[in-house]
Each structure stands twice: as structure tokens, then as C-alpha cells.
Design an enzyme around this catalytic site. Structure first.
Site, PDB file in Angstrom:
ATOM      1  N   HIS A 101     -45.094 -19.590 -11.988  1.00  0.00           N
ATOM      2  CA  HIS A 101     -43.892 -20.422 -11.860  1.00  0.00           C
ATOM      3  C   HIS A 101     -44.047 -21.521 -12.920  1.00  0.00           C
ATOM      4  O   HIS A 101     -45.169 -21.971 -13.171  1.00  0.00           O
ATOM      5  CB  HIS A 101     -43.827 -21.199 -10.542  1.00  0.00           C
ATOM      6  N   ASP A 104     -46.276 -24.365 -11.811  1.00  0.00           N
ATOM      7  CA  ASP A 104     -47.715 -24.127 -11.567  1.00  0.00           C
ATOM      8  C   ASP A 104     -48.520 -24.424 -12.808  1.00  0.00           C
ATOM      9  O   ASP A 104     -49.633 -24.907 -12.729  1.00  0.00           O
ATOM     10  CB  ASP A 104     -48.025 -22.644 -11.276  1.00  0.00           C
ATOM     11  N   GLU A 268     -41.986  -7.648  -1.605  1.00  0.00           N
ATOM     12  CA  GLU A 268     -43.258  -8.236  -1.151  1.00  0.00           C
ATOM     13  C   GLU A 268     -43.572  -7.783   0.279  1.00  0.00           C
ATOM     14  O   GLU A 268     -42.731  -7.858   1.168  1.00  0.00           O
ATOM     15  CB  GLU A 268     -43.175  -9.769  -1.214  1.00  0.00           C
ATOM     16  N   HIS A 271     -43.094 -10.287   3.134  1.00  0.00           N
ATOM     17  CA  HIS A 271     -41.671 -10.564   3.344  1.00  0.00           C
ATOM     18  C   HIS A 271     -41.012  -9.425   4.132  1.00  0.00           C
ATOM     19  O   HIS A 271     -40.141  -9.665   4.961  1.00  0.00           O
ATOM     20  CB  HIS A 271     -40.954 -10.749   2.004  1.00  0.00           C
ATOM     21  N   ASP A 296     -44.944  -7.465  -4.894  1.00  0.00           N
ATOM     22  CA  ASP A 296     -45.900  -8.518  -4.575  1.00  0.00           C
ATOM     23  C   ASP A 296     -46.698  -7.951  -3.407  1.00  0.00           C
ATOM     24  O   ASP A 296     -46.139  -7.642  -2.354  1.00  0.00           O
ATOM     25  CB  ASP A 296     -45.189  -9.821  -4.163  1.00  0.00           C
ATOM     26  N   ASP A 309     -49.854 -14.581   3.229  1.00  0.00           N
ATOM     27  CA  ASP A 309     -50.205 -14.249   1.830  1.00  0.00           C
ATOM     28  C   ASP A 309     -51.646 -13.784   1.653  1.00  0.00           C
ATOM     29  O   ASP A 309     -52.376 -14.307   0.807  1.00  0.00           O
ATOM     30  CB  ASP A 309     -49.956 -15.463   0.915  1.00  0.00           C
TER      31      ASP A 309
HETATM   32  C1  XUL Z   1     -42.853 -16.990  -1.653  1.00  0.00           C
HETATM   33  C2  XUL Z   1     -43.106 -16.028  -2.741  1.00  0.00           C
HETATM   34  C3  XUL Z   1     -43.010 -16.576  -4.108  1.00  0.00           C
HETATM   35  C4  XUL Z   1     -42.420 -15.650  -5.108  1.00  0.00           C
HETATM   36  C5  XUL Z   1     -42.225 -16.250  -6.473  1.00  0.00           C
HETATM   37  O1  XUL Z   1     -42.978 -16.460  -0.394  1.00  0.00           O
HETATM   38  O2  XUL Z   1     -43.408 -14.875  -2.515  1.00  0.00           O
HETATM   39  O3  XUL Z   1     -44.277 -17.003  -4.479  1.00  0.00           O
HETATM   40  O4  XUL Z   1     -43.205 -14.506  -5.275  1.00  0.00           O
HETATM   41  O5  XUL Z   1     -41.464 -17.419  -6.423  1.00  0.00           O
HETATM   42 CO    CO Z   2     -43.843 -13.229  -3.761  1.00  0.00          CO
END
Ligand code: XUL
Ligand code: CO
Length: 437
Positions: A101, A104, A268, A271, A296, A309
Site C-alpha cells: 500500500h 506502508d 482472499e 474474506h 490473497d 490473517d
Molecule cells: C484487508 C486486506 C487488505 C487488502 C489490500 O482485509 O485484505 O490488506 O489486501 O488493501
Molecule cells: Co487482502
């Protein structure tokens, strides 16, 4: 510069019998699977935000991470030094890609102008390090959710100035991604959603989100950026409901606003869990629409309801993930981006290596197992046979659009009854998968 990991050599593949915790047991980058090297199948990416900015804090406690190279300041020199540490880590790990990002990699300044200047100063080091090491940028993204100005969202904020600010941020982050040869750009709607509908004009907010993405597409063209745009679905956290809630919602949104040709999805695992789906479900929804872009790979904890995560370690998960990825032709522009953080209790720098080695090995096994299942062919054959009634006769007529309701009535009146066909054989198929795990 003094090495940040002086006692760690490049991580080598030593094979399944190795007991060395700092070696790969399954990820053999050059090994060919289905005609392609593991490196090219998996396209691993290290995330800058968790790996180099993660502090180990949680809602109940302060940071715990020991990062001797970090002086704890928001200075440019600390950010530049951290960038060099990141490339030492990624090189030793042998991952071909990384992701960031904007916020970051470089600290936010007092004004947008100063912030952009800070970003340029660190991007210069990122570019040098990419050139020195050959490590590439899988995708860049914008953090338009941490700063208090984004309290009501970014492009979906009730305040038009916030939309404008977020646009400036995305413009700059896209330009830096382009400058660094990034292969993609991700939009995760950090706070693009609502906490209560009592204060929310949902229709207007979604139109603003679409407007924002159209502006991004136009800017992409204007600067000649050829990378892939991704949307990353997530149903909640930090807001109660995020507009990009799952693959199906994202696809519907993209279609409604004529954005689908410009975007693929970055799916992800954690998610998917929060959305009440499996990762496989999300991948299949995206894949069927020709929109499976990247993943992800971080997972959650079965007993915790939030986005923890964690690094992926489940071989079932990686097998099912790779079955879907291979089925839809593999990654074209995307890859396996971990977006995972070491546990708060795993605070030593060496834990970063153990975590990534484990995740990469888990995916290498998933890839090999998925390829073996595909080579065996029984699973695909079963599914094909299950739909055999559609290949000839009335099924083929319906699929070809050559049967009306009237035709179907005539057909069934003659036949009298529809046979339930064959068993679903779920248990048989689960046993079949277990033969390979
Ligand atoms: C948040 C997430 C983020 C995105 C990028 O849950 O997954 O880190 O991957 O903004
Ligand atoms: Co993500």
C-alpha cells in the site's frame, strides 16, 4: 548496509525428508508441474504491510514485534532502510514478487504534496532494489482507510473532498506502480460500506464508487499503465457491510456499472470465510465469470470470527484452491500474495521466515496434489458423466436453445416421469481426494 538477517542464508529446496526448518520441503521453484515451473504457477508475493509494518498489536494490546532494523520513527531514512531490509528478506526467501500500500512504504506528510514527495523518495529505493534483486511488484494499492479523514469511507464518503483526496492518492499510487513496472493494481474498499443505513444513501454511495473506478480506468489509459486492475471482495470489517461483499456482489456491481472488462477479482481466503463462503466457492464464482485474477492466501482461525490473517497451512485448502486455479487456466497477471501476518506471539524476525516457508510449502503441495488429481482424471470424469444427460437428446436440445416449454411438455407427456439419475457420491469423492492428500 548491515544485513538484517545475518545468520540466514538463501532458503533452499531440500525435499520432503529434510528436517531443516529453514528449507523448503515441497516448493522447488524450477520443478515442472503441468508444463510450467512452480515459480511460474504460484507467483508468490510477500506483503509489505504485514511483513514489514506489522507491529503485533491487537484490539487488547500493544505491539510485540522485535524488528532491530526499525528505529520506530516516521523518517524517510527509516522507511528507505526498511525497504532495503524487505528486499534482503524477499531475496533470501526466493519469492519473485511483493505488494504494497502507498502508506506502508512511505510516511504520510503534513500535506498531500509532502506525502507524495515522501513516497517518491522511498519509491526511488524500491526501484533500485527491484533492479538489484530482480524482485517484481505484483500489485500496488492505496491505503484509503486508516487516516481519520476516511472515517466515512473514501470514494463513498458523504464528503466530496474526501472523494477528491482519495482520487489523488490512487492517482499517485497508480503512477508509482507504473513506474515500478507493477503487474497489477488492487482496489480493496477499506471503508467503502456503512455502519448504519440510518445515515446512508446506499444508491448514491455505490454510484460514487463506480464513478471513482471509471476515473481510475481513464487515468490508467492516460498514463499508459497496462497492469491488471483487481477488486478484492470482503463482506465486513471495518464496516458492518462493505459494498464489495463477495465475488458475486463484486461481479454484479462491475456489470451494472460497465466496469467488468476492466477488472478481475483478487480473492482472499479469510474474506471468503467472513462472507460465509469457502475459498473454493469464491474462486469458482470468479472463475466462471472469467474474472479470477489473483489471490490473497491468508486464512482465519475456525474459532475466531474476525480477520486474523494467518499463513495458510491446510493442505485441503491449498489443494482446493489450486484445483480451481488450474481449472481456470492458472494465474495470468496475478499470483499467490500472502497478505498474512505472523502471530503476535511470534515476535522474532526468524518467525517471518518460518511463516513464509510454511505457506509456500503448503501451496507447493496443493499444486502438486491438484495436478495429480487432474492427471488421474477420475474427478473430472465423474463430473462430466454426472451431466451426461445434457450431451445428447433433450438436454443437448435445451442447451442449444432448440426446445420450448411446449416441446418439453410434449417430451415429458410421452416419457411420463423424470428419473433422479445417479447418486451424488459425495463420500466416494471425498475418499478419492484423500487418496492424494
Ligand atoms: C484487508 C486486506 C487488505 C487488502 C489490500 O482485509 O485484505 O490488506 O489486501 O488493501
Ligand atoms: Co487482502
Amino acid at each position: 548496509m548491515k544485513a538484517a538477517f545475518p545468520n540466514i542464508a538463501n532458503i533452499a529446496f531440500e525435499g520432503p525428508k529434510s528436517k531443516n526448518p529453514l528449507a523448503f520441503k515441497h516448493y522447488n521453484a524450477d520443478e515442472i508441474v503441468e508444463g510450467k515451473s512452480m515459480r511460474d504457477h504460484l507467483r508468490f508475493a510477500v506483503v509489505y504491510w504485514h511483513t514489514f509494518r506489522g507491529t503485533g498489536s491487537d484490539p487488547f494490546g500493544a505491539g510485540t514485534m522485535q524488528r532491530p532494523w526499525d528505529d520506530g520513527t516516521a523518517s524517510i531514512s527509516n522507511a528507505q532502510n526498511r525497504a532495503r531490509v524487505a528486499f534482503e528478506f524477499i531475496t533470501k526467501l526466493g519469492a519473485p514478487y511483493y505488494c504494497w500500500h502507498d502508506r506502508d512504504v512511505a510516511p504520510e506528510g503534513k500535506t498531500l504534496k509532502e506525502t507524495n514527495k515522501n513516497f517518491d523518495a522511498v519509491a526511488k529505493v524500491l526501484k533500485e532494489e527491484q533492479k538489484r534483486t530482480g524482485i517484481k511488484l505484483l500489485w500496488g494499492t492505496t491505503n484509503a482507510f486508516s487516516h481519520p479523514r476516511f472515517v466515512h469511507g473514501a470514494s463513498t464518503s458523504c464528503n466530496a473532498d474526501v472523494f477528491a483526496f482519495a482520487a489523488c492518492q490512487v492517482k499517485k499510487a497508480m503512477e508509482v506502480t507504473h513506474e515500478l513496472g507493477g503487474e497489477g493494481y488492487t482496489f480493496w474498499g477499506g471503508r467503502e460500506g456503512y455502519m448504519t443505513l440510518l445515515n446512508t444513501d446506499m444508491k448514491r454511495e455505490q454510484e460514487h464508487l463506480a464513478k471513482f473506478l471509471h476515473l481510475a480506468v481513464a487515468h490508467k489509459k492516460a498514463i499508459g499503465f497496462k497492469g491488471q486492475f483487481y477488486i478484492e471482495p470482503k463482506p465486513k470489517e471495518p464496516t458492518k457491510h462493505q459494498y464489495d461483499s463477495d465475488s458475486a456482489a463484486c461481479l454484479n456491481f462491475l456489470r451494472e456499472f460497465d466496469l467488468l472488462p476492466h477488472f478481475k477479482l483478487n480473492i482472499e481466503t479469510n474474506h471468503a470465510t467472513l462472507a460465509g463462503h469457502s475459498m473454493q466457492h469464491e474462486l469458482e464464482v470468479a472463475g466462471a465469470a472469467g474474472a479470477l485474477g489473483s489471490i490473497d492466501a491468508n486464512t482465519g482461525d475456525e474459532l475466531l470470527g474476525w480477520d486474523t490473517d494467518q499463513f495458510p497451512t491446510s493442505i485441503y485448502l491449498t489443494t482446493y484452491t489450486m484445483l480451481s486455479v488450474l481449472k481456470y487456466g492458472g494465474f495470468k497477471t496475478g499470483g499467490v500474495n500472502f497478505d498474512a501476518k505472523v502471530r503476535r506471539e511470534s515476535f522474532e524476525p526468524i518467525d517471518l521466515f518460518y511463516a513464509h516457508i510454511g505457506g509456500m510449502d503448503a501451496f507447493a503441495r496443493g499444486l502438486k496434489i491438484a495436478a495429480a488429481i487432474r492427471k488421474d482424471g477420475r474427478l473430472a470424469e465423474f463430473v462430466k458423466n454426472r451431466y451426461a444427460s445434457w450431451d445428447t437428446g433433450i438436454g443437448a436440445k435445451i442447451e442449444a436453445g432448440k426446445a420450448s416449454f411446449k416441446d418439453l411438455e410434449a417430451y415429458m407427456l410421452k416419457k411420463g416421469e423424470a428419473d433422479p439419475s445417479v447418486s451424488g457420491r459425495q463420500e466416494y469423492l471425498e475418499n478419492l481426494i484423500n487418496e492424494f492428500i
